[in-house]
Design a protein around this motif. Structure first.
Motif, PDB file in Angstrom:
ATOM      1  N   VAL A  99       0.842  -1.202   0.000  1.00  0.00           N
ATOM      2  CA  VAL A  99       0.000   0.000   0.000  1.00  0.00           C
ATOM      3  C   VAL A  99       0.875   1.249   0.000  1.00  0.00           C
ATOM      4  N   LEU A 100       1.895   1.290   0.850  1.00  0.00           N
ATOM      5  CA  LEU A 100       2.801   2.439   0.880  1.00  0.00           C
ATOM      6  C   LEU A 100       3.491   2.599  -0.471  1.00  0.00           C
ATOM      7  N   LEU A 101       3.971   1.524  -1.020  1.00  0.00           N
ATOM      8  CA  LEU A 101       4.666   1.579  -2.302  1.00  0.00           C
ATOM      9  C   LEU A 101       3.733   2.006  -3.437  1.00  0.00           C
ATOM     10  N   GLU A 102       2.464   1.634  -3.338  1.00  0.00           N
ATOM     11  CA  GLU A 102       1.489   2.027  -4.359  1.00  0.00           C
ATOM     12  C   GLU A 102       1.171   3.519  -4.271  1.00  0.00           C
ATOM     13  N   TYR A 103       1.003   4.033  -3.053  1.00  0.00           N
ATOM     14  CA  TYR A 103       0.583   5.421  -2.878  1.00  0.00           C
ATOM     15  C   TYR A 103       1.723   6.435  -2.926  1.00  0.00           C
ATOM     16  N   ASN A 104       2.942   6.006  -2.675  1.00  0.00           N
ATOM     17  CA  ASN A 104       4.074   6.929  -2.750  1.00  0.00           C
ATOM     18  C   ASN A 104       5.179   6.270  -3.563  1.00  0.00           C
ATOM     19  N   LEU A 105       4.953   6.203  -4.852  1.00  0.00           N
ATOM     20  CA  LEU A 105       5.859   5.498  -5.769  1.00  0.00           C
ATOM     21  C   LEU A 105       7.269   6.079  -5.793  1.00  0.00           C
TER      22      LEU A 105
END
Length: 84
Positions: free
Chosen positions: A34-40
């Motif tokens: 989720v973190l990687l998806e929202y803050n690429l």
């Protein structure tokens, strides 16, 4: 990440404004998808997600909170020069 001063600033701003939110703790040593998806780009916190759309970077989040919820207190000056 509860020890992050940037995350704490955003939480405090939301609480002072009386905005309900869901806080999700993130393990920065084992970053979630989720973190990687929202803050690429930066892959770090804080991230404010509204209607599935992320806002990243603490000052940008604070500015968004201030401009979206106009109730007192205002955290940043309205004058662009003073805010800069």
């Amino acid at each position: 990440m509860w020890v992050s001063p940037f995350v704490r600033l955003e939480k405090l701003a939301l609480e002072i404004k009386g905005i309900q939110y869901e806080y999700v703790e993130e393990d920065l040593k084992n970053k979630s998808s989720v973190l990687l998806e929202y803050n690429l780009i930066h892959k770090k916190v804080p991230i404010l997600v509204l209607n599935g759309k992320p806002i990243v970077e603490s000052f940008i989040i604070l500015e968004y909170i201030d401009e979206t919820w106009k109730n007192d207190p205002q955290f940043l000056p309205e004058d662009p020069y003073k805010r800069a």
